[in-house]
Scaffold this active site. Structure first.
Site, mmCIF file in Angstrom:
data_model
loop_
_atom_site.group_PDB
_atom_site.id
_atom_site.type_symbol
_atom_site.label_atom_id
_atom_site.label_comp_id
_atom_site.label_asym_id
_atom_site.label_seq_id
_atom_site.Cartn_x
_atom_site.Cartn_y
_atom_site.Cartn_z
ATOM 1 N N ARG A 225 0.887 -1.279 0.102
ATOM 2 C CA ARG A 225 -0.261 -0.059 0.109
ATOM 3 C C ARG A 225 0.857 1.184 -0.001
ATOM 4 O O ARG A 225 0.435 2.490 0.491
ATOM 5 C CB ARG A 225 -1.063 0.060 1.197
ATOM 6 C CG ARG A 225 -1.970 -1.161 1.108
ATOM 7 C CD ARG A 225 -3.183 -0.671 2.128
ATOM 8 N NE ARG A 225 -4.329 -1.955 2.058
ATOM 9 C CZ ARG A 225 -4.235 -3.010 2.455
ATOM 10 N NH1 ARG A 225 -3.125 -3.293 3.327
ATOM 11 N NH2 ARG A 225 -5.026 -4.042 2.401
ATOM 12 N N LYS B 97 3.579 11.856 -11.078
ATOM 13 C CA LYS B 97 2.584 11.106 -12.053
ATOM 14 C C LYS B 97 3.359 9.818 -12.317
ATOM 15 O O LYS B 97 4.601 9.857 -12.741
ATOM 16 C CB LYS B 97 2.361 11.753 -13.266
ATOM 17 C CG LYS B 97 1.446 12.988 -13.075
ATOM 18 C CD LYS B 97 1.049 13.346 -14.584
ATOM 19 C CE LYS B 97 -0.116 14.394 -14.500
ATOM 20 N NZ LYS B 97 -0.229 15.200 -15.888
ATOM 21 N N GLU C 26 10.643 19.350 -24.122
ATOM 22 C CA GLU C 26 9.962 19.789 -22.796
ATOM 23 C C GLU C 26 10.743 21.061 -21.892
ATOM 24 O O GLU C 26 10.056 21.614 -21.298
ATOM 25 C CB GLU C 26 9.926 18.570 -21.649
ATOM 26 C CG GLU C 26 9.036 17.308 -22.533
ATOM 27 C CD GLU C 26 7.811 17.434 -22.316
ATOM 28 O OE1 GLU C 26 7.249 18.475 -21.776
ATOM 29 O OE2 GLU C 26 6.977 16.308 -22.793
ATOM 30 N N LYS D 144 8.756 23.496 -12.993
ATOM 31 C CA LYS D 144 7.503 22.249 -12.964
ATOM 32 C C LYS D 144 7.176 22.290 -11.358
ATOM 33 O O LYS D 144 6.235 22.217 -10.907
ATOM 34 C CB LYS D 144 8.117 20.984 -13.311
ATOM 35 C CG LYS D 144 7.414 19.909 -12.937
ATOM 36 C CD LYS D 144 7.241 18.736 -14.072
ATOM 37 C CE LYS D 144 5.966 17.876 -13.648
ATOM 38 N NZ LYS D 144 5.979 16.725 -14.509
ATOM 39 N N GLU E 30 -3.388 18.075 -10.778
ATOM 40 C CA GLU E 30 -4.022 18.618 -12.049
ATOM 41 C C GLU E 30 -5.602 19.083 -12.135
ATOM 42 O O GLU E 30 -6.375 18.520 -12.890
ATOM 43 C CB GLU E 30 -3.482 17.602 -13.211
ATOM 44 C CG GLU E 30 -3.729 18.481 -14.461
ATOM 45 C CD GLU E 30 -3.119 17.322 -15.565
ATOM 46 O OE1 GLU E 30 -1.849 17.174 -15.674
ATOM 47 O OE2 GLU E 30 -3.752 17.253 -16.751
ATOM 48 N N ARG F 97 -1.728 22.757 -13.506
ATOM 49 C CA ARG F 97 -0.963 21.730 -13.705
ATOM 50 C C ARG F 97 -1.327 21.626 -15.192
ATOM 51 O O ARG F 97 -0.351 20.909 -16.007
ATOM 52 C CB ARG F 97 -1.040 20.414 -12.886
ATOM 53 C CG ARG F 97 -0.051 19.612 -13.308
ATOM 54 C CD ARG F 97 0.512 18.368 -12.240
ATOM 55 N NE ARG F 97 1.353 17.369 -12.774
ATOM 56 C CZ ARG F 97 1.911 16.836 -11.694
ATOM 57 N NH1 ARG F 97 1.605 16.593 -10.618
ATOM 58 N NH2 ARG F 97 2.681 15.875 -12.598
ATOM 59 N N ASN G 25 0.530 20.646 -20.322
ATOM 60 C CA ASN G 25 0.126 19.720 -21.490
ATOM 61 C C ASN G 25 0.424 20.439 -22.661
ATOM 62 O O ASN G 25 -0.094 20.199 -23.630
ATOM 63 C CB ASN G 25 -1.336 19.400 -21.387
ATOM 64 C CG ASN G 25 -1.558 18.332 -20.176
ATOM 65 O OD1 ASN G 25 -0.464 17.552 -19.908
ATOM 66 N ND2 ASN G 25 -2.505 18.190 -19.540
ATOM 67 N N HIS H 121 0.454 19.004 -26.076
ATOM 68 C CA HIS H 121 0.522 17.499 -26.010
ATOM 69 C C HIS H 121 -0.827 16.981 -26.523
ATOM 70 O O HIS H 121 -0.799 15.756 -26.884
ATOM 71 C CB HIS H 121 0.463 17.073 -24.098
ATOM 72 C CG HIS H 121 2.227 17.335 -23.798
ATOM 73 N ND1 HIS H 121 2.634 18.250 -23.995
ATOM 74 C CD2 HIS H 121 2.743 16.147 -23.280
ATOM 75 C CE1 HIS H 121 4.160 18.027 -23.133
ATOM 76 N NE2 HIS H 121 4.111 16.614 -22.949
ATOM 77 N N HIS I 177 0.303 14.194 -28.819
ATOM 78 C CA HIS I 177 -0.365 13.019 -28.552
ATOM 79 C C HIS I 177 -0.932 12.255 -29.632
ATOM 80 O O HIS I 177 -0.794 10.916 -29.938
ATOM 81 C CB HIS I 177 -1.337 13.075 -27.382
ATOM 82 C CG HIS I 177 -1.372 11.585 -26.736
ATOM 83 N ND1 HIS I 177 -2.511 10.860 -27.146
ATOM 84 C CD2 HIS I 177 -0.838 10.698 -26.020
ATOM 85 C CE1 HIS I 177 -2.760 9.844 -26.418
ATOM 86 N NE2 HIS I 177 -1.634 9.714 -25.728
ATOM 87 N N HIS J 262 8.507 11.293 -28.337
ATOM 88 C CA HIS J 262 7.497 12.119 -27.622
ATOM 89 C C HIS J 262 7.779 13.472 -27.770
ATOM 90 O O HIS J 262 6.850 14.355 -28.106
ATOM 91 C CB HIS J 262 7.576 11.591 -26.194
ATOM 92 C CG HIS J 262 6.592 12.438 -25.254
ATOM 93 N ND1 HIS J 262 5.435 12.299 -25.400
ATOM 94 C CD2 HIS J 262 6.842 13.464 -24.459
ATOM 95 C CE1 HIS J 262 4.703 13.264 -24.588
ATOM 96 N NE2 HIS J 262 5.726 13.853 -23.877
#
Ligand code: GLY
Length: 378
Positions: A132, A154, A196, A237, A247, A251, A255, A258, A262, A276
């Site tokens: 956990r 993330k 990035e 960041k 987010e 946040r 993106n 993106h 994406h 990417h």
């Protein structure tokens, strides 16, 4: 551009992620992996460590890390996975979770994610579910993971239905970004990560973008500017993550580029045809061009974004993606499947200028489609 962070005795820069009750440091500097044992011993005396890494990174850095841990009196076990995005899967998760459990890692121990974005996401997610929740130290070894994925918590794996659809927020307790690890990476991969870095300037820091226009090539080639760029990116960041960890607001600015990116990445089959960061580079150019098309952003700022990304060797146009891509409707379907879509409404990160990105909700899909069709015809 934000002021550079102070240097410590080791010559490393430290950026603090100020999360309430769970702050953590990002250490940035050349050669830090050889001192990682002392850092971990100071952070968690008596802890044992499961090092999760991939075969390629293990060849380059595992011995250094194991030696450093041993010298600091820390017992460790390595869990070595296959390199590549395919490992961010249920099978990969099972391998890592079972490896951590068989290493008898307990809750006061640590998982050390040593590698790029795939390893960081996978090891971080495994750490979040074993017993956990076991704490994780991120030791990113690619530019992309040093400036983005290792910071902010993330973690996750891909589902057969899409990328990063299974995961958790699991903040690291320490990030150790050894900038010397970037020296052995292929130039294309470093350039991809640089997208990035440029993103932080484009989304919220015009002065940083101006500095990158002057120093971008040096950042990519590995000059003194590189550690400074990693620190500036981590500061940007860290500030965003500290004010919006999960987010629900700001946040989402991360993106930028993106949503278009994406769709292109998915259209190219998440393959070596388009890395990417390359997809993000094209996506950021599209986001600025679309903002200019809507009259939100001066056209010259959209041109400036393109010029800089071109100057460092990144692709900026859809036509630069090698091979076939889905037609415009196909790309729109991929955009609609993106998880940045909320209840069917398109959310885009648009810009009012360099360093002035904002979240645009309820963007009209027909207008995006028309813009994309024009871009492809151009
Ligand atoms: N890479 C985007 C984020 O961490 O939110």
């Amino acid at each position: 551009m934000s002021a550079p962070s102070p240097s410590s005795e080791t010559g490393a820069r430290t950026v603090r992620v100020d999360l309430a009750g769970r702050p953590y440091d990002i250490l940035i500097g050349a050669g830090l992996l050889s001192g990682i044992g002392a850092q971990i011993a100071a952070l968690r005396p008596g802890a044992r460590v499961a090092i999760v890494t991939d075969r390629n990174v293990a060849e380059r850095h595992l011995a250094t890390v194991e030696t450093s841990l041993r010298a600091a009196g820390i017992g460790s076990v390595a869990v070595v996975v296959a390199p590549g995005e395919k490992t961010k899967s249920y099978a990969g998760l099972e391998q890592v979770v079972e490896g951590i459990i068989s290493a008898r890692i307990e809750r006061r121990d640590l998982v050390l994610a040593l590698g790029g974005g795939v390893v960081g996401d996978l090891a971080g997610f495994a750490a979040s579910v074993v017993r956990r929740g076991v704490d994780v130290v991120q030791a990113p070894t690619t530019l992309l993971s040093q400036v983005d994925s290792s910071v902010g918590g993330k973690t996750g794996i891909n589902s057969p239905q899409g990328k990063n659809l299974v995961g958790a927020f699991h903040q690291p307790v320490l990030v150790v970004a050894d900038t010397a690890a970037l020296d052995t990476l292929p130039a294309r991969e470093v350039r991809s990560g640089y997208a990035e870095v440029a993103k932080y300037g484009l989304l919220g820091d015009a002065a940083l973008f101006g500095w990158l226009e002057a120093k971008g090539r040096e950042v990519i080639s590995g000059g003194a500017a590189r550690a400074e760029a990693v620190a500036a990116s981590c500061m940007a960041k860290a500030a965003i993550v500290a004010r919006d960890e999960k987010e629900t607001g700001d946040r989402a600015l991360l993106n930028l580029g993106h949503t278009f990116g994406h769709a292109l990445e998915a259209g190219a089959g998440f393959s070596d045809r388009l890395l990417h960061g390359e997809a993000v580079s094209i996506g950021m150019c599209l986001a600025f061009a679309y903002s200019a098309h809507l009259g939100l952003c001066p056209g010259q700022d959209a041109v400036r974004a393109v010029r800089h990304l071109e100057a460092v060797g990144l692709p900026t146009r859809i036509s630069q993606v090698p091979g076939d891509l889905p037609d415009t409707d196909g790309l729109m379907t991929l955009i609609a499947q993106d998880k940045k879509v909320s209840r069917g409404a398109l959310t885009f990160i648009l810009a009012r200028g360099i360093g002035e990105a904002f979240i645009a909700r309820d963007v009209d899909a027909a207008s995006v489609r028309g813009f994309l069709a024009d871009m492809r015809a151009a």
